[in-house]
Design a protein around this motif. Sequence first.
Motif, PDB file in Angstrom:
ATOM      1  N   ASN A  50       8.075  -3.383   9.001  1.00 35.87           N
ATOM      2  CA  ASN A  50       8.559  -2.701   7.794  1.00 35.87           C
ATOM      3  C   ASN A  50       7.945  -3.313   6.552  1.00 35.87           C
ATOM      4  N   TRP A  51       7.609  -2.444   5.604  1.00 29.13           N
ATOM      5  CA  TRP A  51       7.126  -2.896   4.285  1.00 29.13           C
ATOM      6  C   TRP A  51       8.221  -2.617   3.272  1.00 29.13           C
ATOM      7  N   PHE A  52       8.375  -3.506   2.314  1.00 31.49           N
ATOM      8  CA  PHE A  52       9.348  -3.297   1.241  1.00 31.49           C
ATOM      9  C   PHE A  52       8.642  -3.381  -0.108  1.00 31.49           C
ATOM     10  N   ASP A  53       8.715  -2.280  -0.849  1.00 32.12           N
ATOM     11  CA  ASP A  53       8.041  -2.222  -2.138  1.00 32.12           C
ATOM     12  C   ASP A  53       8.849  -2.972  -3.177  1.00 32.12           C
ATOM     13  N   ILE A  54       8.246  -3.954  -3.779  1.00 31.67           N
ATOM     14  CA  ILE A  54       8.943  -4.749  -4.783  1.00 31.67           C
ATOM     15  C   ILE A  54       8.619  -4.208  -6.183  1.00 31.67           C
ATOM     16  N   ASN A  55       7.349  -3.984  -6.443  1.00 30.51           N
ATOM     17  CA  ASN A  55       6.950  -3.296  -7.671  1.00 30.51           C
ATOM     18  C   ASN A  55       5.576  -2.674  -7.444  1.00 30.51           C
ATOM     19  N   ALA A  56       5.001  -2.120  -8.512  1.00 27.65           N
ATOM     20  CA  ALA A  56       3.757  -1.367  -8.342  1.00 27.65           C
ATOM     21  C   ALA A  56       2.603  -2.218  -7.839  1.00 27.65           C
ATOM     22  N   TYR A  57       2.726  -3.519  -7.982  1.00 29.44           N
ATOM     23  CA  TYR A  57       1.616  -4.397  -7.640  1.00 29.44           C
ATOM     24  C   TYR A  57       1.676  -4.953  -6.220  1.00 29.44           C
ATOM     25  N   LEU A  58       2.848  -4.886  -5.613  1.00 35.23           N
ATOM     26  CA  LEU A  58       2.922  -5.541  -4.315  1.00 35.23           C
ATOM     27  C   LEU A  58       4.061  -5.020  -3.447  1.00 35.23           C
ATOM     28  N   LYS A  59       3.830  -5.190  -2.147  1.00 31.66           N
ATOM     29  CA  LYS A  59       4.893  -4.932  -1.180  1.00 31.66           C
ATOM     30  C   LYS A  59       4.916  -6.102  -0.205  1.00 31.66           C
ATOM     31  N   ILE A  60       6.087  -6.333   0.371  1.00 33.70           N
ATOM     32  CA  ILE A  60       6.244  -7.482   1.266  1.00 33.70           C
ATOM     33  C   ILE A  60       6.737  -6.980   2.610  1.00 33.70           C
ATOM     34  N   GLY A  61       6.112  -7.469   3.663  1.00 31.64           N
ATOM     35  CA  GLY A  61       6.510  -7.080   5.013  1.00 31.64           C
ATOM     36  C   GLY A  61       7.622  -7.964   5.533  1.00 31.64           C
ATOM     37  N   ASN A  62       8.344  -7.462   6.516  1.00 27.56           N
ATOM     38  CA  ASN A  62       9.455  -8.241   7.064  1.00 27.56           C
ATOM     39  C   ASN A  62       8.986  -9.527   7.743  1.00 27.56           C
ATOM     40  N   ASN A  63       7.674  -9.607   8.042  1.00 20.83           N
ATOM     41  CA  ASN A  63       7.143 -10.842   8.634  1.00 20.83           C
ATOM     42  C   ASN A  63       6.535 -11.768   7.585  1.00 20.83           C
ATOM     43  N   GLY A  64       6.693 -11.421   6.312  1.00 19.34           N
ATOM     44  CA  GLY A  64       6.190 -12.303   5.255  1.00 19.34           C
ATOM     45  C   GLY A  64       4.790 -11.981   4.769  1.00 19.34           C
ATOM     46  N   VAL A  65       4.116 -11.038   5.444  1.00 24.54           N
ATOM     47  CA  VAL A  65       2.792 -10.622   4.959  1.00 24.54           C
ATOM     48  C   VAL A  65       2.982  -9.845   3.662  1.00 24.54           C
ATOM     49  N   VAL A  66       2.118 -10.114   2.699  1.00 25.96           N
ATOM     50  CA  VAL A  66       2.225  -9.461   1.388  1.00 25.96           C
ATOM     51  C   VAL A  66       0.968  -8.640   1.121  1.00 25.96           C
ATOM     52  N   THR A  67       1.154  -7.417   0.695  1.00 25.27           N
ATOM     53  CA  THR A  67       0.018  -6.617   0.242  1.00 25.27           C
ATOM     54  C   THR A  67       0.038  -6.601  -1.280  1.00 25.27           C
ATOM     55  N   ILE A  68      -1.085  -7.014  -1.872  1.00 27.13           N
ATOM     56  CA  ILE A  68      -1.210  -6.942  -3.330  1.00 27.13           C
ATOM     57  C   ILE A  68      -2.269  -5.882  -3.641  1.00 27.13           C
ATOM     58  N   TYR A  69      -1.917  -4.982  -4.554  1.00 30.90           N
ATOM     59  CA  TYR A  69      -2.849  -3.926  -4.934  1.00 30.90           C
ATOM     60  C   TYR A  69      -3.717  -4.408  -6.080  1.00 30.90           C
ATOM     61  N   SER A  70      -5.010  -4.210  -5.929  1.00 31.12           N
ATOM     62  CA  SER A  70      -5.926  -4.564  -7.008  1.00 31.12           C
ATOM     63  C   SER A  70      -6.210  -3.294  -7.790  1.00 31.12           C
ATOM     64  N   GLN A  71      -5.864  -3.314  -9.064  1.00 34.25           N
ATOM     65  CA  GLN A  71      -5.856  -2.053  -9.806  1.00 34.25           C
ATOM     66  C   GLN A  71      -7.227  -1.644 -10.334  1.00 34.25           C
ATOM     67  N   ASN A  72      -8.097  -2.628 -10.593  1.00 39.16           N
ATOM     68  CA  ASN A  72      -9.346  -2.298 -11.285  1.00 39.16           C
ATOM     69  C   ASN A  72     -10.495  -2.049 -10.316  1.00 39.16           C
ATOM     70  N   PRO A  73     -11.453  -1.261 -10.762  1.00 38.24           N
ATOM     71  CA  PRO A  73     -12.613  -0.999  -9.899  1.00 38.24           C
ATOM     72  C   PRO A  73     -13.363  -2.296  -9.590  1.00 38.24           C
ATOM     73  N   GLU A  74     -13.806  -2.434  -8.360  1.00 32.02           N
ATOM     74  CA  GLU A  74     -14.554  -3.632  -7.941  1.00 32.02           C
ATOM     75  C   GLU A  74     -16.037  -3.274  -7.856  1.00 32.02           C
ATOM     76  N   ILE A  75     -16.813  -3.858  -8.781  1.00 28.89           N
ATOM     77  CA  ILE A  75     -18.245  -3.540  -8.828  1.00 28.89           C
ATOM     78  C   ILE A  75     -19.106  -4.758  -8.518  1.00 28.89           C
ATOM     79  N   GLY A  76     -18.448  -5.821  -8.041  1.00 28.20           N
ATOM     80  CA  GLY A  76     -19.191  -7.053  -7.780  1.00 28.20           C
ATOM     81  C   GLY A  76     -18.773  -8.168  -8.714  1.00 28.20           C
ATOM     82  N   GLN A  77     -17.899  -7.842  -9.671  1.00 25.38           N
ATOM     83  CA  GLN A  77     -17.426  -8.868 -10.611  1.00 25.38           C
ATOM     84  C   GLN A  77     -16.293  -9.677 -10.001  1.00 25.38           C
TER      85      GLN A  77
END
Lengths: 736, 152
Positions: A50-77
């Motif tokens: 299960n994933w739990f949305d905490i805010n727009a930037y991240l969600k946390i899984g029941n096993n402690g894995v965290v997904t963080i969303y990177s908002q800006n385009p990645e061009i190599g910077q």
Amino acid sequence: MEIIKTHYNRRSFIKVSATAGGGLVVGFNWLMSSCSPGDEKLGGLALPDNWFDINAYLKIGNNGVVTIYSQNPEIGQNVKTAMPMIVAEELDVDWGKVIVEQAPLNSEKFNRQVAGGSQSIRQEWKALRTAGATARRMLMEAAAQQWNVPVTELTTENSTIKHSSGKSIGYGEVASLAATLEMPEEIELKDPKDFKLIGRPTKNVDGKKVIKGEPIFGLDIKRDGMLIAMVVHAPAFGMRPKSVADSEARTMPGIKDVFIINSFPEGVERQWADVSAFPELVVVVGTSTWEVMKAKKALKVEWETTSKPMNTDEYDQALSALLDKKAETPARKDGNPDEAFKKAAKVVERTYSAPFLAHNTMEPMNFFAHVTADRAELVGPIQTPAALRTSVSRVLNLPEENVTVDMTRQGGGFGRRLYGNFGVEAAVISKRVNAPVKLVYTREDDMTQGTYRPAYKVKYSAALDKDNNLIGLKIRGVGILESPVFANRFPAGAVDNYLVENHSLESNITIGAWRAPRSNFIAVAEQSFLDEVAEAAGKDPIDFRLELLERATTKPVGERNDYDPARYAGVLKLIREKSGWNGQKNGLSRGVSAYFCHNSYVAQVVDLEMKDGKPLIQKVWCAADCGIVVNPEGAINQIEGCVVDGIGHAMYSAMTFKEGVPDQSNFHNYKLIRNSEAPREIECFFVENGIDPTGLGEPGLPPIGAALANAIYSATGKRLTTQPFAQTDLVNIERM
Amino acid sequence: MATFKLHVNGKTREVDVSPDTPLLWVLRDSLDLAGTKYGCGIAQCGACTVHLNGEAVRSCALPISAVADGKVVTIEGLSEKGDHPVQKAWEEADVMQCGYCQSGQIMSAAALLKKNPAPSDEEIFTAMNGNICRCGTYMRIREAIKKASAMS
């Protein structure tokens, strides 16, 4: 510790109800082997149930894995690593349990989703920290509720919440409760001295995917029923297609359609990002890339002239003529420059010039579009997804909310992908053929279609009094569609009598921001010129610059100076110390340069020897002040890249034109720097001052051309003023 | 159109394409092996580098008809888990910026080290000068090659 209100940007914290296994509804299903859902393991991490949305930037899984969303385009910077690091720092999460995903365009949730101006870290610093700190606070509140203890008795460390009694619990175990809690109104941000992740060299989060050749770039997109589209633009700036004879192409295998489009038709309001010299294009659509490439060559297009085609020598002469012309209104005037020059004991004058440059991202322009009756879905490499959404909405006459933009990883940007004409073209083509389409530019299409770094010239005049003080400085800058001079930058503020005049020349050759726009030329000119003035004044080049910066600190001239002279001096002092400027040179010739742009300060020293008239760069020393360094590994990589990129373009690269036709079309006649031409070594140093961070995608590039030119002068006695430098004969020179 | 039997990454694959189709587009469009990149189409930038019978070749300028029964290895087939010494060294040296040219760089480096396990700087330049990196990661590319050389 800093206490801040969380609601300064409420949009970023719109609560999403926790949904088992669901999470934010984001469309990451566009790649053949998509990066997340569906995979059993992610970088060795087990996916949670299960994933739990905490805010727009991240969600946390029941096993402690965290997904963080990177908002800006990645061009190599490397913001896709650095921005989530900032969230993770305040969240106090184990970086080894973090998955980073590219967020799609979502203006409701994120402030700014742009790769440009080296602004990602600087502008999002507070929002990213707040996102992490808010989530941490909610996890702590959840643990407090579960244990029935005051939250003040809790601390966190490495994805774990600890109570003063000694018991502890993992983030994953309280995530479901945390996700149901109210957003705290106030949260504490860490004291920078307590940072554990920020400041730690951290590897690129996409490194594994890249080394395995995973399909993560725009050009790698594949969809069921997707057609390949390519365009043919007019051979010269100032031309457009009149008619196309396509009977042969239409019969070729795999070809579905041939037609002419206008991607920015009359009556559609254009915005700043809608730069295109060739809105009218011949389009070939087919089922495979090679078949479409072949069909392009079989087309017989009749072109017509719409405006006067330009030649390089013509605009070069016109720019030179402008250099001799007084401006009606100066961009800045301090004191009485004319009087200062009358009184001068010595006058130094020099003109510098540089050609048009193409961006030449290694991944040519491309975009995926699927337009249906009332929706447009766009996926691909774009630095300005929100601007693209607006453009597509206007051109297709669809409401913005019916246009979605997802960003792939991008094979370079350098400013070219700020201007999303290719995305608009893909959308227009998809609508026309009523199918999902991937538009692909060939290298030749990419290099010859414009949006270049413009050609520039600048003339500097310096007046020295009999005691070798700089008493007057005049700068007149000219360029295609824009002048390169920033009137309020250094040495503004350091000279009593100061004049800046700007002119620009109209052209049908389109221009756009190219890595460190304007700075990429003017820094080379200015810092080469200051070297010459220092020599005329009989002063050491670093001492001379520091003298000017001292003046700008203690008794600044004017009030609009847009740099901090103390920080500017700081990088010069650091590079003087680290490079052993006053010591032995080991038989090498040295040059120094320093510049401020995009909110960061960089000083560089080049050590080289000349071999057969070519510089062999043994070492480049760099000192940077970008405040707090979020990811030293990425920061050093950026500076190294800026140095190589800056040397390469100053030395070798140019776009030139005959009758509006570019002379260069691919890498056989447009030279980019190669491995053996890059410095043997680059060493970077950072000023440690704890100031909020600024960006590094651009500031390392502008000064390097001058450090190179000044070192070459030191070796040969020849002042290089015309880019690309390699066209100057450095073998048959008379030593001055 | 014609049918070609190809040996790619240890497997036999059949494709039906025009004989002049460059290997690059067969890999990318027909075989869904998109790790091999398009950069220039005229063998000038090295983004499309693959191994043909162990040699680094530019797949963008190699017609499929000329591949015959040669053994092709792409970035996807260099190792099963991305743990070829060159791949590991690339990760360790954190070489990439945008990353687009890196599969070509890795394939050129792997071919170099196979023939010459301890190349000199000059030999590295000769082998790698055909691979452009606009981001300017050349120093890290050299460092990674030396790391990989030390590993194997």
